[in-house]
Design an enzyme around this catalytic site. Sequence first.
Site, PDB file in Angstrom:
ATOM      1  N   ASP A 105       0.938  -1.273   0.023  1.00  0.00           N
ATOM      2  CA  ASP A 105      -0.257  -0.130   0.020  1.00  0.00           C
ATOM      3  C   ASP A 105       1.032   1.181  -0.059  1.00  0.00           C
ATOM      4  O   ASP A 105       1.462   1.638   1.126  1.00  0.00           O
ATOM      5  CB  ASP A 105      -0.893  -0.051   1.212  1.00  0.00           C
ATOM      6  CG  ASP A 105      -1.840   1.329   1.208  1.00  0.00           C
ATOM      7  OD1 ASP A 105      -1.537   2.415   0.687  1.00  0.00           O
ATOM      8  OD2 ASP A 105      -2.657   1.167   2.088  1.00  0.00           O
ATOM      9  N   ALA A 133       0.608   3.959  -9.481  1.00  0.00           N
ATOM     10  CA  ALA A 133      -0.325   3.719  -8.368  1.00  0.00           C
ATOM     11  C   ALA A 133      -0.948   5.169  -8.378  1.00  0.00           C
ATOM     12  O   ALA A 133      -0.625   6.102  -8.136  1.00  0.00           O
ATOM     13  CB  ALA A 133       0.212   3.068  -7.108  1.00  0.00           C
ATOM     14  N   ILE A 135      -5.533   6.760  -7.671  1.00  0.00           N
ATOM     15  CA  ILE A 135      -7.011   6.640  -7.385  1.00  0.00           C
ATOM     16  C   ILE A 135      -7.488   7.690  -7.757  1.00  0.00           C
ATOM     17  O   ILE A 135      -7.022   8.999  -7.510  1.00  0.00           O
ATOM     18  CB  ILE A 135      -7.160   5.742  -6.180  1.00  0.00           C
ATOM     19  CG1 ILE A 135      -8.765   5.591  -5.919  1.00  0.00           C
ATOM     20  CG2 ILE A 135      -6.923   6.911  -5.027  1.00  0.00           C
ATOM     21  CD1 ILE A 135      -9.051   4.992  -4.658  1.00  0.00           C
ATOM     22  N   SER A 184      -0.932  13.483 -14.634  1.00  0.00           N
ATOM     23  CA  SER A 184      -2.055  13.537 -15.149  1.00  0.00           C
ATOM     24  C   SER A 184      -2.515  14.844 -16.004  1.00  0.00           C
ATOM     25  O   SER A 184      -1.843  15.883 -15.445  1.00  0.00           O
ATOM     26  CB  SER A 184      -3.475  13.093 -14.392  1.00  0.00           C
ATOM     27  OG  SER A 184      -4.619  13.300 -14.948  1.00  0.00           O
ATOM     28  N   TYR A 197      -8.378  15.064  -6.666  1.00  0.00           N
ATOM     29  CA  TYR A 197      -7.567  14.440  -7.454  1.00  0.00           C
ATOM     30  C   TYR A 197      -6.776  15.339  -8.557  1.00  0.00           C
ATOM     31  O   TYR A 197      -5.388  15.052  -8.465  1.00  0.00           O
ATOM     32  CB  TYR A 197      -8.638  13.611  -8.602  1.00  0.00           C
ATOM     33  CG  TYR A 197      -7.686  12.830  -9.601  1.00  0.00           C
ATOM     34  CD1 TYR A 197      -7.121  11.782  -9.379  1.00  0.00           C
ATOM     35  CD2 TYR A 197      -7.759  13.330 -10.875  1.00  0.00           C
ATOM     36  CE1 TYR A 197      -6.313  10.951 -10.336  1.00  0.00           C
ATOM     37  CE2 TYR A 197      -7.307  12.275 -11.991  1.00  0.00           C
ATOM     38  CZ  TYR A 197      -6.592  11.481 -11.650  1.00  0.00           C
ATOM     39  OH  TYR A 197      -5.852  10.874 -12.503  1.00  0.00           O
ATOM     40  N   ALA A 199      -5.764  18.194  -7.400  1.00  0.00           N
ATOM     41  CA  ALA A 199      -4.564  18.942  -6.761  1.00  0.00           C
ATOM     42  C   ALA A 199      -3.412  17.786  -6.449  1.00  0.00           C
ATOM     43  O   ALA A 199      -2.364  18.087  -6.279  1.00  0.00           O
ATOM     44  CB  ALA A 199      -5.210  19.186  -5.112  1.00  0.00           C
ATOM     45  N   LYS A 201      -2.391  15.228  -8.374  1.00  0.00           N
ATOM     46  CA  LYS A 201      -1.771  15.268  -9.779  1.00  0.00           C
ATOM     47  C   LYS A 201      -0.869  16.379 -10.179  1.00  0.00           C
ATOM     48  O   LYS A 201       0.120  16.466 -10.354  1.00  0.00           O
ATOM     49  CB  LYS A 201      -2.676  15.012 -10.844  1.00  0.00           C
ATOM     50  CG  LYS A 201      -3.142  13.581 -10.728  1.00  0.00           C
ATOM     51  CD  LYS A 201      -2.258  12.381 -10.934  1.00  0.00           C
ATOM     52  CE  LYS A 201      -2.774  11.106 -10.781  1.00  0.00           C
ATOM     53  NZ  LYS A 201      -2.001  10.186 -10.742  1.00  0.00           N
TER      54      LYS A 201
END
Length: 351
Positions: A105, A133, A135, A184, A197, A199, A201
């Site tokens: 993890d 990794a 999400i 991204s 998300y 922020a 990236k």
Amino acid sequence: MDFIHTFLNLVAPPFTFFSLCLFLPPYLTYKFFISLFGSIFSENLEGKVVIITGASSGIGEQLAYEYASRGACLALCARRERSLEEVADAARDIGSPDVITIRVDVSKVDECRHLVEETVNHFGRLDHLVNSAGISAVCLFEETDDITNFKYIMDTNFWGSVYTTRFAVPHLRCSQGKIVVLSSSASWLPAPRHTFYNASKAAMLSFFETLRVEVGSDVGITIVTPGFIESELTQGKFFTRAGKIEVDQDMRDVQISAIPVGSVSGCARAIVNSASRGDRYLTEPSWFKITYWLKVLCPDLLEWIYRMSYLSEPGAPAPPTEAPSKKVLDLTGAKRVLYPSTIQSPDSKKE
């Protein structure tokens, strides 16, 4: 001091403009020949040792296959052990001479340390670190039930990459290795419902650009900013406002709308080629770079487009089935053409 700033306010802009007019042509010519040289003398990956995080699905999984096809030795990590073992078996069949799997993890610093130590103990070296990794989260900021739930997004996307990099850098310096960072295009796009998300990236992008200055030529860093690529994220797997991971394809349709979703195999191939050439940046698909220039040159226009497409009215949320972005997709039937079949089913890998 005020006089100095007033002087610079007047002089700096025209000086910079004319300097760029003189500097850009030779600079772009130089960059062209460097890119051409890198393409001709691309890195041979046979026998190289590569760590890939998030390797149980999506881009991380396909990167494992791409590196395997070029003869690299792999250390694959993710949280889902069974899926990870399936990917490892496939990578061996494709051509990797040695593959190990480590359940990790990445949001936990000790597990990231263990990942790097286990890899170096097994292979004796490290050549590439691929921080894949990640999400995604979908929730309007003001609809967040418990804002502390979203620390997990930053812990996984940003800190997970930072942790693994911190322990890998000493070994990468020894091998003149490389880091591949899966940031991204969300790092510059202000898409509603992706506040956390985006922020995370953007933080990755800024961190690794700064790290590139610190490590100099000892370690190459390729920052990848994909658009929409087939994966569990574009399948609709999101971290929700309730703090749970769920698959919501209606919300996926709202967020992607009628934008083509790229092939994951093509994306992985482009990433490995780019890292092997020593590229600094890669956007895949390459046409998605226009969104960056739209953000730089017309930020207010981009914000207006997002507001009108994703929200029922300025500042107000639109239910997924009522959002204009989803209505366009449903009315045109574009999903059948623009979305790969792999993401049209809500079924995702389970452990």
